[in-house]
Design an enzyme around this catalytic site. Structure first.
Site, PDB file in Angstrom:
ATOM      1  N   ASN A   8       8.289 -14.718  -8.306  1.00 15.73           N
ATOM      2  CA  ASN A   8       7.358 -15.820  -8.598  1.00 15.73           C
ATOM      3  C   ASN A   8       6.669 -16.334  -7.328  1.00 15.73           C
ATOM      4  OD1 ASN A   8       7.426 -19.159 -10.102  1.00 15.73           O
ATOM      5  ND2 ASN A   8       5.935 -17.560 -10.403  1.00 15.73           N
ATOM      6  N   CYS A  10       4.479 -13.698  -5.501  1.00 14.57           N
ATOM      7  CA  CYS A  10       3.321 -12.813  -5.286  1.00 14.57           C
ATOM      8  C   CYS A  10       2.493 -12.642  -6.559  1.00 14.57           C
ATOM      9  CB  CYS A  10       3.760 -11.442  -4.770  1.00 14.57           C
ATOM     10  SG  CYS A  10       4.464 -11.487  -3.103  1.00 14.57           S
ATOM     11  N   ARG A  11       2.976 -11.856  -7.505  1.00 15.29           N
ATOM     12  CA  ARG A  11       2.130 -11.453  -8.634  1.00 15.29           C
ATOM     13  C   ARG A  11       1.901 -12.537  -9.681  1.00 15.29           C
ATOM     14  NH1 ARG A  11       5.744  -6.367  -9.879  1.00 15.29           N
ATOM     15  NH2 ARG A  11       7.234  -7.937  -9.145  1.00 15.29           N
ATOM     16  N   SER A  12       2.977 -13.128 -10.219  1.00 12.09           N
ATOM     17  CA  SER A  12       2.767 -14.030 -11.370  1.00 12.09           C
ATOM     18  C   SER A  12       2.044 -15.335 -11.034  1.00 12.09           C
ATOM     19  CB  SER A  12       4.073 -14.281 -12.136  1.00 12.09           C
ATOM     20  OG  SER A  12       5.026 -14.944 -11.352  1.00 12.09           O
ATOM     21  N   ASP A 120       4.305  -4.135  -7.013  1.00 12.90           N
ATOM     22  CA  ASP A 120       4.831  -5.240  -6.216  1.00 12.90           C
ATOM     23  C   ASP A 120       4.307  -5.111  -4.787  1.00 12.90           C
ATOM     24  OD1 ASP A 120       6.297  -7.100  -4.887  1.00 12.90           O
ATOM     25  OD2 ASP A 120       8.227  -6.451  -5.684  1.00 12.90           O
TER      26      ASP A 120
HETATM   27  P1  4NP Z   1       6.820 -10.934  -6.862  1.00 12.84           P
HETATM   28  O1  4NP Z   1       7.146 -10.185  -5.492  1.00 12.84           O
HETATM   29  O2  4NP Z   1       7.877 -10.513  -7.863  1.00 12.84           O
HETATM   30  O3  4NP Z   1       5.466 -10.419  -7.213  1.00 12.84           O
HETATM   31  O4  4NP Z   1       6.859 -12.407  -6.548  1.00 12.84           O
HETATM   32  C1  4NP Z   1       8.403 -10.196  -4.884  1.00 12.84           C
HETATM   33  C2  4NP Z   1       8.767 -11.262  -4.114  1.00 12.84           C
HETATM   34  C3  4NP Z   1       9.995 -11.251  -3.481  1.00 12.84           C
HETATM   35  C4  4NP Z   1      10.849 -10.179  -3.609  1.00 12.84           C
HETATM   36  C5  4NP Z   1      10.484  -9.108  -4.396  1.00 12.84           C
HETATM   37  C6  4NP Z   1       9.268  -9.126  -5.035  1.00 12.84           C
HETATM   38  N1  4NP Z   1      12.074 -10.147  -2.924  1.00 12.84           N
HETATM   39  O5  4NP Z   1      12.777  -9.138  -2.969  1.00 12.84           O
HETATM   40  O6  4NP Z   1      12.437 -11.147  -2.277  1.00 12.84           O
END
Ligand code: 4NP
Length: 150
Positions: A8, A10-12, A120
């Site tokens: 929560n 980057c993408r969403s 991601d």
């Molecule tokens: P998101 O990206 O799912 O698009 O917010 C990520 C943010 C953090 C992590 C993985 C994906 N992480 O491993 O901390």
């Protein structure tokens, strides 16, 4: 409309901000409401990733969001849940197998890429953030158009 990814950050939250931008462009703020969350707990309370925000700003979009984790109440508070990838879709369904709320991949609204993941960008380079911005800009627009046409 609830957009869901892992962290929560980057993408969403970007999907939420772009969906809101399309809603505002159409003057439909009173009709639709959106939020975003993550299936993971690592980043609760954080603002979106600084690389995502810098890239969005380069594309004319300023936004903020406090990261939060998916909760059981989300299955009744929202009438549509939109995960960014297949792993999150599986985890959303596992967390509440009784729920009948529709759960549909974001890229099912990205013509020609149905069934694909929004990649991601977290561990990648700058181009990954622009790719995600472009994917989410067109997917959230197509999603809103589908809702309007219903
Ligand atoms: P998101 O990206 O799912 O698009 O917010 C990520 C943010 C953090 C992590 C993985 C994906 N992480 O491993 O901390």
């Amino acid at each position: 409309m609830l957009f869901v990814c892992l962290g929560n950050i980057c993408r969403s939250p970007l999907a939420e901000a772009l969906f809101n931008k399309h809603i505002e462009e159409q003057g439909l703020q009173d009709k639709y409401m959106s939020d975003s969350c993550g299936t993971g707990s690592y980043h609760i309370g954080e603002q979106p990733d600084s690389r995502s925000r810098a890239n969005a700003s380069d594309n004319g979009l300023i936004y903020a969001h406090n990261a939060r984790q998916l909760s059981i109440d989300d299955y009744t508070e929202f009438d549509f849940i939109v995960p960014m990838d297949a792993t999150n879709l599986t985890n959303i369904k596992k967390f509440n197998p009784e729920s009948n709320v529709p759960v549909e991949l974001m890229r099912d609204y990205d013509e020609g890429y149905e069934g694909s993941d929004v990649p991601d960008p977290y561990f990648g380079g700058d181009q990954g953030f622009q790719d995600v911005f472009d994917i989410l800009d067109r997917s959230t627009k197509a999603l809103l158009e589908k809702l309007i046409s219903k």
